[in-house]
Scaffold this active site. Structure first.
Site, PDB file in Angstrom:
ATOM      1  N   SER A  54      -2.695   3.687  -4.731  1.00 24.52           N
ATOM      2  CA  SER A  54      -2.386   2.310  -5.185  1.00 24.52           C
ATOM      3  C   SER A  54      -1.932   1.626  -3.953  1.00 24.52           C
ATOM      4  CB  SER A  54      -1.394   2.117  -6.268  1.00 24.52           C
ATOM      5  OG  SER A  54      -0.823   0.729  -6.417  1.00 24.52           O
ATOM      6  N   VAL A  59       3.633   4.513   0.922  1.00 25.48           N
ATOM      7  CA  VAL A  59       2.391   5.180   1.743  1.00 25.48           C
ATOM      8  C   VAL A  59       1.099   4.707   2.033  1.00 25.48           C
ATOM      9  CG1 VAL A  59       1.356   7.528   2.386  1.00 25.48           C
ATOM     10  CG2 VAL A  59       3.841   7.468   1.653  1.00 25.48           C
ATOM     11  N   CYS A  60       0.723   4.350   0.646  1.00 19.25           N
ATOM     12  CA  CYS A  60      -0.638   3.649   0.674  1.00 19.25           C
ATOM     13  C   CYS A  60      -0.791   2.400   1.241  1.00 19.25           C
ATOM     14  CB  CYS A  60      -0.849   3.566  -0.802  1.00 19.25           C
ATOM     15  SG  CYS A  60      -1.001   4.778  -1.825  1.00 19.25           S
ATOM     16  N   SER A  61       0.171   1.590   1.494  1.00 16.40           N
ATOM     17  CA  SER A  61       0.447   0.326   2.110  1.00 16.40           C
ATOM     18  C   SER A  61       0.102   0.864   3.559  1.00 16.40           C
ATOM     19  CB  SER A  61       1.657  -0.560   1.935  1.00 16.40           C
ATOM     20  OG  SER A  61       1.676  -1.619   2.379  1.00 16.40           O
TER      21      SER A  61
END
Length: 168
Positions: A54, A59-61
């Site tokens: 997501s 971490v995804c960002s």
């Protein structure tokens, strides 16, 4: 089958494991404007596909921002996609809030087409497992990383090196 954990808990990834040398499976995901996007949309280009659970998590960002920073150095023959199961509307909001311009975010929310084709759907969570795929101009898989723990970062340098090896 690939074995990974998410927050240290084992998750099930049904579908086949994609390996280096495989013909890249096609998929259908949605762009932020709800138009369909397939592997064929970028035929003849090198593709770096960054898969995240997501965009609205740390971490995804960071992963998406890192590949967006690198995208300019790859040249015009490289397409960078970030795939998640986030809704296209949430992706569009995230892109606008973060000033993302050099890559595309696409949603696998509707059908999990990408997740099933690339073996990244976390069955228990209906999210995609963190992974990286580099696909060459002939639709052959040149690099794969299924990140063993879903909350860890991928090996950015290896993925970037794989793209640069194909552009030389």
């Amino acid at each position: 089958m690939v074995q990974i954990t998410f927050k240290q808990n084992p998750v099930t990834l049904p579908g086949r494991e994609v390996k280096v040398g495989d013909q890249a499976p096609n998929f259908t995901v949605l762009a932020n404007d709800l138009s369909p996007v397939t592997l064929e949309n970028s035929a003849g280009k090198i593709r770096l596909i960054s898969v995240v659970p997501s965009l609205d998590t740390g971490v995804c960002s960071l992963q998406t921002k890192r590949f967006e920073q690198e995208a300019a150095s790859f040249g015009d023959n490289v397409e960078v996609l970030t795939v998640s199961a986030d809704l296209p509307f949430a992706q569009r909001r995230w892109v606008e809030e973060n000033g993302i311009e050099g890559i595309a975010t696409v949603s696998d929310h509707r059908d999990l087409s990408f997740g099933e084709a690339y073996g990244t759907t976390m069955q228990e969570l209906r999210l995609l497992a963190r992974s990286i795929f580099v696909i060459d101009e002939d639709d052959r898989v040149a690099y794969v990383e299924y990140v063993p723990e879903g909350t860890d970062h991928p090996d950015y340098n290896k993925a970037i090196e794989a793209v640069k090896a194909l552009t030389n």
